[in-house]
Design an enzyme around this catalytic site. Structure first.
Site, short mmCIF file in Angstrom:
data_model
loop_
_atom_site.label_atom_id
_atom_site.label_comp_id
_atom_site.label_asym_id
_atom_site.label_seq_id
_atom_site.Cartn_x
_atom_site.Cartn_y
_atom_site.Cartn_z
N HIS A 184 2.19 3.23 -9.06
CA HIS A 184 2.06 1.79 -9.30
C HIS A 184 3.25 1.27 -10.12
O HIS A 184 3.74 0.17 -9.87
CB HIS A 184 0.74 1.49 -10.03
CG HIS A 184 -0.49 1.83 -9.24
ND1 HIS A 184 -0.61 1.53 -7.90
CD2 HIS A 184 -1.64 2.45 -9.58
CE1 HIS A 184 -1.79 1.95 -7.46
NE2 HIS A 184 -2.42 2.52 -8.46
N ASN A 193 -10.86 -2.94 -6.09
CA ASN A 193 -10.13 -1.97 -6.93
C ASN A 193 -10.85 -1.64 -8.24
O ASN A 193 -10.53 -0.66 -8.90
CB ASN A 193 -8.70 -2.46 -7.24
CG ASN A 193 -7.77 -2.39 -6.05
OD1 ASN A 193 -6.78 -3.11 -5.96
ND2 ASN A 193 -8.07 -1.51 -5.10
N ASP A 249 0.82 -1.22 0.00
CA ASP A 249 0.00 0.00 0.00
C ASP A 249 0.86 1.26 0.00
O ASP A 249 1.97 1.27 0.52
CB ASP A 249 -0.91 -0.03 1.23
CG ASP A 249 -2.07 0.94 1.09
OD1 ASP A 249 -2.42 1.31 -0.05
OD2 ASP A 249 -2.64 1.34 2.13
N GLY A 250 0.29 2.31 -0.58
CA GLY A 250 0.93 3.63 -0.52
C GLY A 250 1.42 4.14 -1.86
O GLY A 250 2.05 5.22 -1.92
C1 FPP Z 1 -2.16 0.18 -3.15
O1 FPP Z 1 -1.71 1.50 -3.30
C2 FPP Z 1 -1.67 -0.64 -4.22
C3 FPP Z 1 -2.45 -1.21 -5.17
C4 FPP Z 1 -3.92 -1.05 -5.21
C5 FPP Z 1 -1.88 -2.01 -6.24
C6 FPP Z 1 -0.53 -2.64 -5.96
C7 FPP Z 1 0.10 -2.82 -7.25
C8 FPP Z 1 1.44 -2.78 -7.48
C9 FPP Z 1 2.46 -2.68 -6.44
C10 FPP Z 1 1.91 -2.83 -8.86
C11 FPP Z 1 1.26 -3.85 -9.67
C12 FPP Z 1 1.97 -5.14 -9.63
C13 FPP Z 1 1.62 -6.15 -10.45
C14 FPP Z 1 2.38 -7.42 -10.45
C15 FPP Z 1 0.46 -5.98 -11.35
P1 FPP Z 1 -2.77 2.66 -3.32
O2 FPP Z 1 -2.98 3.08 -4.73
O3 FPP Z 1 -4.01 2.25 -2.60
O4 FPP Z 1 -2.01 3.77 -2.53
P2 FPP Z 1 -2.63 4.87 -1.56
O5 FPP Z 1 -3.12 4.15 -0.35
O6 FPP Z 1 -1.46 5.74 -1.27
O7 FPP Z 1 -3.71 5.57 -2.32
#
Ligand code: FPP
Length: 251
Positions: free
Chosen positions: A46, A77, A29-30
């Site tokens: 991402h 998501n 996350d983050g």
């Molecule tokens: C959460 O960050 C992360 C996700 C929803 C996706 C995680 C994906 C990756 C690390 C990359 C993709 C990897 C593959 C293999 C497809 P957030 O967007 O919720 O962050 P925030 O809490 O700061 O808004």
């Protein structure tokens, strides 16, 4: 991911005297906050998140972690803007296409857990290919939760068992925790030992609900794109200090 897994079952010397988890899961996350802090679109976070994942797979392999399970797209998501959903799909496509051969050559088995319904057909095919090509690998296990939700997984397992009962393949009384466990997406993974969540939030977010029953949980303030080997080692040191009792009392 060039140096992954010198020997997955043999902890690196620095960790030889330390209790290592066999199976780690990560809520990455983050990414959005990391990008926003830099004045960039969330999708940039991402993209950098994929690099953090590559670093982590490599480090986990070098340290001697056998099973790594990561949350990369949740059933919730889909509610994000279409552009961001597409970006996450494209990152999975790129990741599998780019790293499949390398991971396979290193002996890593890839599994993708979650629902296959609603996925674009090319992604479903790519997932199938990654799983099939790496099926016999045993030096390390990378599981990517994609289009995954813990409750949805439990409901799918319940339906599967209900169908087996309906088809007279099993008796209702035969359904116990072990049988239920075997109906889940994670049926061939070992017990989850440690969940790491980056980004500082104390939530499980519908990840591995059944499997978290006795796992240790570590929440770290670092935003996922900044996560590196030192953070992983910190989480492992923290795990080694925990006293796991699985509901029992200390002798
Ligand atoms: C959460 O960050 C992360 C996700 C929803 C996706 C995680 C994906 C990756 C690390 C990359 C993709 C990897 C593959 C293999 C497809 P957030 O967007 O919720 O962050 P925030 O809490 O700061 O808004």
């Amino acid at each position: 991911m060039s140096h992954i897994l010198p020997s997955a079952h043999d902890p690196s010397p620095a960790f030889q005297n330390q209790t290592l988890p066999r199976h780690i899961a990560i809520v990455m996350d983050g990414n959005g906050r990391w990008a926003r802090a830099k004045g960039r679109p969330r999708t940039f976070g991402h993209e950098r998140g994929v690099e953090a994942l590559q670093r982590t797979v490599e480090a986990a392999g070098e340290i001697g972690i056998e099973y790594l399970t990561v949350f990369s797209f949740s059933t919730e998501n889909w509610r994000r803007p279409l552009g961001e959903v597409n970006a996450l799909f494209n990152l999975l496509r790129a990741y599998v296409k780019r790293d499949l051969a390398r991971l396979n050559a290193k002996g890593v088995r890839i599994r993708i857990i979650g629902s296959r319904d609603d996925l674009p057909t090319d992604i479903a095919a790519l997932i199938e290919k990654a799983e099939t090509e790496t099926r016999t690998n045993t030096r390390g296990h990378l599981t990517i939760a994609f289009n995954y939700g813990g409750r949805e997984e439990i409901v799918r397992a319940a339906r599967k068992l209900a169908r087996s009962v309906q088809d007279k393949q099993i008796e209702v009384e035969a359904i116990d925790e072990r049988v239920f466990d075997q109906a889940l997406d994670t049926s061939d993974l070992p017990e989850l030992d440690l969940l790491i969540r980056t980004g500082g939030e104390y939530r499980v977010s519908n990840f591995l609900l059944w499997q978290l029953a006795y796992a240790e949980i570590t929440v770290m303030d670092v935003l996922w794109p900044d996560f590196d080997r030192a953070h992983l080692e910190q989480a492992l040191s923290n795990f080694a200090l925990r006293e796991r009792r699985f509901g029992a009392v200390q002798e």
